[in-house]
Write an enzyme that holds these catalytic residues in place. Structure first.
Site, PDB file in Angstrom:
ATOM      1  N   ALA A   1       2.527   3.251  -3.415  1.00 49.65           N
ATOM      2  CA  ALA A   1       1.154   2.933  -3.009  1.00 49.65           C
ATOM      3  C   ALA A   1       0.808   1.489  -3.360  1.00 49.65           C
ATOM      4  CB  ALA A   1       0.178   3.886  -3.688  1.00 49.65           C
ATOM      5  N   ALA A   2       0.380   0.727  -2.355  1.00 48.86           N
ATOM      6  CA  ALA A   2       0.014  -0.674  -2.583  1.00 48.86           C
ATOM      7  C   ALA A   2      -0.638  -1.248  -1.339  1.00 48.86           C
ATOM      8  CB  ALA A   2       1.256  -1.505  -2.926  1.00 48.86           C
TER       9      ALA A   2
ATOM     10  N   THR B   1      -0.443  -4.459   0.874  1.00 46.65           N
ATOM     11  CA  THR B   1       0.747  -5.277   1.037  1.00 46.65           C
ATOM     12  C   THR B   1       0.562  -6.590   1.792  1.00 46.65           C
ATOM     13  OG1 THR B   1       1.332  -4.059   3.044  1.00 46.65           O
ATOM     14  CG2 THR B   1       2.227  -3.235   0.966  1.00 46.65           C
TER      15      THR B   1
ATOM     16  N   GLY C   1       3.097   7.929  -0.131  1.00 41.19           N
ATOM     17  CA  GLY C   1       4.267   8.519   0.497  1.00 41.19           C
ATOM     18  C   GLY C   1       4.118   8.871   1.957  1.00 41.19           C
ATOM     19  N   ALA C   2       2.929   8.636   2.550  1.00 42.63           N
ATOM     20  CA  ALA C   2       2.759   8.874   3.980  1.00 42.63           C
ATOM     21  C   ALA C   2       2.879   7.581   4.778  1.00 42.63           C
ATOM     22  CB  ALA C   2       1.406   9.524   4.254  1.00 42.63           C
ATOM     23  N   GLY C   3       3.245   6.498   4.101  1.00 43.58           N
ATOM     24  CA  GLY C   3       3.412   5.218   4.774  1.00 43.58           C
ATOM     25  C   GLY C   3       4.805   5.042   5.351  1.00 43.58           C
TER      26      GLY C   3
ATOM     27  N   TYR D   1      -1.112 -11.171  -3.629  1.00 46.91           N
ATOM     28  CA  TYR D   1      -0.272  -9.983  -3.501  1.00 46.91           C
ATOM     29  C   TYR D   1       0.917 -10.055  -4.450  1.00 46.91           C
ATOM     30  CZ  TYR D   1       3.405  -6.996  -1.603  1.00 46.91           C
ATOM     31  OH  TYR D   1       4.431  -6.081  -1.469  1.00 46.91           O
TER      32      TYR D   1
ATOM     33  N   ASP E   1      -7.128   8.873  -3.398  1.00 46.26           N
ATOM     34  CA  ASP E   1      -7.032   7.454  -3.741  1.00 46.26           C
ATOM     35  C   ASP E   1      -6.362   7.302  -5.107  1.00 46.26           C
ATOM     36  OD1 ASP E   1      -7.457   4.803  -4.444  1.00 46.26           O
ATOM     37  OD2 ASP E   1      -9.493   4.738  -3.650  1.00 46.26           O
TER      38      ASP E   1
ATOM     39  N   GLY F   1       7.565   5.721   2.724  1.00 50.55           N
ATOM     40  CA  GLY F   1       7.461   7.106   2.267  1.00 50.55           C
ATOM     41  C   GLY F   1       7.975   8.101   3.292  1.00 50.55           C
TER      42      GLY F   1
END
Length: 364
Positions: free
Chosen positions: A91-92, A94, A19-21, A191, A68, A24
């Site tokens: 979370a991934a 990409t 969620g910090a990406g 991917y 993690d 997110g």
């Protein structure tokens, strides 16, 4: 970046992995409006977060746990203090091309990370009401095409032999929009295979435990807030940085590759709708702009914004790239009441304006 429309307010707690990406951070303001508590789990990977600091774009009231997702101990730690009503699983790893060289890393994060999350929820008896998964159009691979008689067929991955001959399309055939209820998934990248595995693992688990699922297959996401240091975040920011430096943007193949570029604002509103909508369906839905554009068209608009030289066709290709990809978004419109709001020209203007305002951005 403008926030998506104010969503319905189910209240309770939402847990956001990754969620910090890019995505997110884009949904964090709307989630704070819709839920009483927003908890973010993210490892702040240096490929995305060079400084390792909490992103300024993440809503200040969101609780950030640096951990993690692929480690069992993470979920013991998180679920000891969090009881989620809704989980948004972002979370991934990409990178489509990167996944060919780092298959183990992508499989570990994307597949094992998902199963660890699900095991943790079950182990701690904290089953959420709903899980929203951000999946990808990469699950389709080349997708479906139609021959001259209108018969649908699946050509599979293009070969080096045909690409070396500049045979970009499949002879006497036209591509078809990607539609989850009709298009058979056949990924051509590691991917894509891991994203399809995520879907299958989640669906099998959720149906067994009575948890609602919302699976959103995203097309090419771009816009303000995306990483400018990660080489695997897509071509739009790279094209902007090339044009900013006065370069002519190089176009692979013949420049006529079709893509569905969807602005982050529209993606954010779709994911939030998936989290709060009173009506959902368990089968995947496609999220795109509602139309396709060619790579050449996108590059031309960017070049015009920066008054850079016109793009040029190189004839090069990248192994594993699909020829055409765009979404049929009718299911998401019907089920979630969501519709995309921004066209390509508007989106490029928003992205370029944001990039121009960044203090440390450098031309490519």
């Amino acid at each position: 970046m403008t926030s998506p429309a104010t969503p319905a307010r189910p209240g309770g707690t939402v847990l956001v992995t990754g969620g910090a990406g890019f995505i997110g951070c884009a949904i964090s303001d709307s989630l704070m409006e819709a839920f009483d508590r927003v908890v973010v789990v993210d490892n702040l990977h240096p490929q995305i977060h060079a400084s390792g600091a909490r992103p300024a774009e993440l809503n200040a009231a969101a609780e950030l746990i640096i951990a993690d997702v692929a480690e069992s101990s993470t979920w013991d730690r998180v679920l000891e203090q969090v009881t989620p009503d809704v989980v948004i699983h972002l979370a991934a790893e990409t990178g489509t091309g990167q996944s060919l060289d780092e298959a183990t890393r992508h499989t570990h994060v994307n597949v094992v990370g998902t199963s660890q999350l699900l095991d943790g929820l079950n182990r701690h008896q904290k089953l959420p009401r709903r899980i929203v998964l951000s999946s990808s159009r990469a699950v389709y691979g080349e997708g479906a095409w139609q021959d001259g008689d209108g018969t649908t067929f699946y050509p599979g991955q293009r070969t080096s032999e045909t690409l070396d001959k500049a045979q970009w399309d499949f002879p006497n055939a036209v591509p078809v929009a990607m539609k989850a209820s009709e298009t058979f998934p056949a990924p051509v990248s590691v991917y894509g295979a891991t994203k399809l595995a995520q879907e299958h693992v989640l669906q099998a688990w959720a149906k067994s435990f009575g948890v609602e699922t919302v699976i959103l297959r995203l097309q090419n996401v771009y816009g303000p807030g995306q990483s400018l240091i990660n080489p695997y975040t897509g071509i739009m920011s790279l094209f902007c940085r090339m044009a900013m430096g006065g370069k002519s943007i190089p176009l692979y193949e013949d420049g006529e590759v079709r893509r569905d570029f969807i602005l982050i604002d529209d993606v954010a509103s779709a994911i939030v709708a998936g989290a709060v909508s009173p009506r959902v369906q368990g089968e995947p839905m496609d999220i795109g702009s509602g139309e396709f554009q060619t790579i050449g068209t996108a590059a031309k608009l960017i070049a015009e914004h920066y008054k850079a030289p016109a793009p040029h066709v190189t004839g090069q290709y990248r192994q594993g790239d699909v020829r055409h990809a765009w979404a049929d978004v009718t299911a998401a419109e019907r089920v979630l009441g969501w519709t995309p709001q921004f066209n390509l020209s508007q989106g490029i203007d928003r992205l370029a304006t944001w990039i121009d305002a960044q203090p440390d951005v450098k031309p490519a």
